[in-house]
Scaffold this active site. Structure first.
Site, PDB file in Angstrom:
ATOM      1  N   ASP A  70     -22.579   2.553  12.917  1.00 51.32           N
ATOM      2  CA  ASP A  70     -21.929   3.360  11.889  1.00 51.32           C
ATOM      3  C   ASP A  70     -22.764   3.318  10.601  1.00 51.32           C
ATOM      4  O   ASP A  70     -23.997   3.270  10.673  1.00 51.32           O
ATOM      5  CB  ASP A  70     -20.508   2.829  11.642  1.00 51.32           C
ATOM      6  CG  ASP A  70     -19.531   3.921  11.252  1.00 51.32           C
ATOM      7  OD1 ASP A  70     -19.684   4.473  10.151  1.00 51.32           O
ATOM      8  OD2 ASP A  70     -18.612   4.214  12.036  1.00 51.32           O
ATOM      9  N   HIS A 106     -17.194   3.943   5.658  1.00 49.62           N
ATOM     10  CA  HIS A 106     -16.630   4.295   6.955  1.00 49.62           C
ATOM     11  C   HIS A 106     -16.782   3.176   7.966  1.00 49.62           C
ATOM     12  O   HIS A 106     -15.827   2.794   8.655  1.00 49.62           O
ATOM     13  CB  HIS A 106     -17.299   5.571   7.471  1.00 49.62           C
ATOM     14  CG  HIS A 106     -16.705   6.101   8.733  1.00 49.62           C
ATOM     15  ND1 HIS A 106     -17.201   5.788   9.981  1.00 49.62           N
ATOM     16  CD2 HIS A 106     -15.656   6.924   8.944  1.00 49.62           C
ATOM     17  CE1 HIS A 106     -16.478   6.398  10.912  1.00 49.62           C
ATOM     18  NE2 HIS A 106     -15.541   7.099  10.309  1.00 49.62           N
ATOM     19  N   SER A 266     -11.711   8.505  14.701  1.00 46.91           N
ATOM     20  CA  SER A 266     -12.510   7.329  14.350  1.00 46.91           C
ATOM     21  C   SER A 266     -11.681   6.060  14.455  1.00 46.91           C
ATOM     22  O   SER A 266     -12.071   5.084  15.106  1.00 46.91           O
ATOM     23  CB  SER A 266     -13.036   7.451  12.915  1.00 46.91           C
ATOM     24  OG  SER A 266     -14.228   8.168  12.847  1.00 46.91           O
TER      25      SER A 266
END
Length: 429
Positions: A70, A106, A266
Site C-alpha cells: 500500500d 491509506h 479496501s
C-alpha cells in the site's frame, strides 16, 4: 483516550489517461451523531458482524505476518504501536527505506483494521491484534499511479521476507491477459502464501460491474463489501471472481493523524486478511489451500445458494473459520493461473510388468515434453517475461494500478466518487 478530530488528507491514485492528482480530499473524521455511536468501539460494527470477539477468545493472530502492500504504514499510532515490522519501499530503481512512513494514510488505515491492538473503547481493535504488519510501500509514478511492475515486485519481496498473508487494498480495471499476472499469483502459491485483494468500488457511469485487478487474477481471494445490514454495499464491485464478502460500510480506522471513517472494499479486504491471519495462527502447519478452503467453507452463504456474483461463497465468519471442523483438501479450492483447481498429482506406479512395458515410451515422452517445455520457457523469456534491472528494453507492456478502493466519508454522509478513475470524491455539502 478521546478520538482525535483532525482532518485526514487522502490522496487518490490517478488514472494517467484521465486525470492526474492535483490535490486531495479532506475528510473530516466521523463525528458522533444519530448514526455514529459515541465511542470508537461502538462504531466498530464489523466486530460483531464477523464474530471477531468470539474468534479472538480462541486465537489473536500471534506468530503470523501480514504484508500490507500500500502507501506505507505509520507505526506510531495508538492502535499499531509495536505491531509494525521493518519493511521496505518499492521504487523504480529498487528498494529503499523500511516502509514505516505513510504520507497518505491509506496503508495505515488498512493495517489498523488487520492488527489494531485495541485496549479500550477509543482504541481501534483489528481482526488479528497479535499479528505483525510487514509494510511494503510502493512509490507512485509521476501521475500518482502504482505501476504493475512495482506491484509485482512488492508481492515477491513480501513473500521472500516471511509474509504468510498479503493484503492488497489497491487495484485497477481489467487489462489483457499477461504472463506477469500468472507469475505473481503462482509465486505466492508456490511459497504457501495467501493473497487477499479488493474487488474494487463502482465507478459512476460505467457500463457494468467488473472486479478490479489484481483481485480478478485466478487464485486471489477477491473481497466484496457489505453494508451494515449484511447486504452487498451499493458501491462494491461484483462479478464471478468474488470469493468472499466482508463489512465495508463506514468502517473506522486509524490514520497518521487520528481516526476517520470510510466505506469501500479496501477495508473489507483488510478485515478478511486479518481473519486469514487468525486461521494461520490457529493452524500454523496448514497449507494455503486448506486456509482458503476453511475461509470459504465457513462463510455464511448469502444471496443465491452457493457461490454468486455479489457475495462469492458468502460473508466471512471469523469464529467459524478458526474453530469449525473442515476436512483437509488436496487441491487449491479456487481456480488458479492454470484455470484448474487441481494441481498435477504424482503418478502412482502400477504392477512391475506394466511398468516394464511402458517404461521406454514414458522415457521418450519425457524427453519430448522436456524439449517442448524448454522451448516454451525460452520463447516466453524473450517475449513476455518481465526483466527487472536489465540493460535492454523489456518487451512487456506494464499497465498501472490506478485506484485504491476507498471512498472517504466526511461527517455522516456517504461521498460518491469515481474510485476507478482516481478522481477525488467530492463533498456535496
Amino acid at each position: 483516550m478521546a478520538v482525535r478530530a483532525r482532518a485526514f488528507v487522502c490522496r487518490h491514485v490517478a488514472l494517467a489517461a484521465i486525470l492526474t492528482v492535483g490535490g486531495g480530499l479532506v475528510a473530516t473524521p466521523a463525528q458522533a451523531g444519530p448514526d455514529q455511536p459515541p465511542n470508537l468501539r461502538e462504531r466498530s460494527w464489523y466486530l460483531g458482524a464477523m464474530n471477531i470477539p468470539a474468534a479472538q477468545s480462541v486465537i489473536r493472530g500471534a506468530g503470523t505476518t501480514v504484508a500490507v502492500i500500500d502507501t506505507g504504514v505509520d507505526p506510531d499510532g495508538p492502535a499499531l504501536s509495536g505491531q509494525v515490522l521493518h519493511g521496505t519501499e518499492i521504487t523504480n530503481a529498487g528498494t529503499t527505506g523500511d516502509g514505516r512512513n505513510d504520507e497518505d494514510g491509506h496503508g495505515t488505515g488498512m493495517a489498523s483494521l488487520i492488527a489494531g491492538k485495541g485496549g479500550d473503547d477509543d482504541r481501534l481493535l483489528g481482526a488479528a491484534p497479535e499479528a505483525k504488519i510487514l509494510p511494503v510501500k510502493i512509490t507512485r509514478q509521476a501521475d500518482g499511479a502504482f505501476s504493475t511492475e512495482n506491484v509485482y515486485r512488492a508481492v515477491v519481496w513480501a513473500v521472500d521476507h516471511g509474509a504468510k498473508v498479503i493484503s492488497m487494498s489497491l487495484g485497477g480495471p481489467p487489462t489483457p491477459d499477461a504472463e506477469w499476472k500468472r507469475r505473481l499469483v503462482q509465486y505466492a502459491l508456490d511459497h504457501d502464501v495467501v493473497i487477499v485483494a479488493a474487488a474494487g468500488n463502482i465507478q459512476q457511469g460505467q457500463d457494468g460491474p467488473q472486479v478490479s485487478e489484481p483481485a480478478a487474477f485466478p487464485g486471489v481471494v477477491a473481497v466484496s463489501a457489505l453494508n451494515r445490514h449484511g447486504e452487498i454495499w451499493a458501491g462494491s464491485q461484483t462479478g464471478p471472481q468474488v470469493v468472499v464478502a466482508a463489512p465495508g460500510e463506514l468502517l473506522p480506522f486509524e490514520t497518521r493523524t487520528g481516526y476517520t471513517s470510510a466505506s469501500g472494499t479496501s477495508g473489507a479486504t483488510a478485515l478478511v486478511a486479518g481473519v486469514v491471519a487468525l486461521i494461520r495462527a490457529r493452524y500454523p502447519d496448514m497449507s494455503a489451500a486448506d486456509v482458503v478452503n476453511r475461509l470459504i467453507r465457513t462463510a455464511q452463504d448469502k444471496g443465491p445458494k452457493g457461490r454468486d456474483l455479489q457475495y462469492g461463497f458468502g460473508a466471512v465468519d471469523a469464529m467459524a473459520a478458526v474453530v469449525a471442523e473442515v476436512p483437509r483438501v488436496d487441491r487449491y479450492p479456487l481456480p488458479t493461473v492454470s484455470g484448474e483447481t487441481v494441481r498435477p498429482q504424482a503418478l502412482t506406479a502400477g504392477p512391475a510388468q506394466d511398468r516394464a512395458e511402458v517404461a521406454p515410451w514414458l522415457l521418450v515422452g519425457a524427453v519430448l515434453a522436456g524439449l517442448a517445455l524448454l522451448a516454451t520457457v525460452f520463447w516466453r523469456a524473450q517475449i513476455t517475461v518481465p526483466r527487472f534491472g536489465g540493460t535492454g528494453p523489456s518487451r512487456v507492456l506494464w499497465s498501472k494500478f490506478t485506484q485504491r478502493p476507498l471512498v472517504t466519508v466526511p461527517e455522516n454522509g456517504v461521498v460518491e466518487g469515481s474510485a476507478l478513475s482516481g478522481r477525488p470524491a467530492q463533498d456535496d455539502g
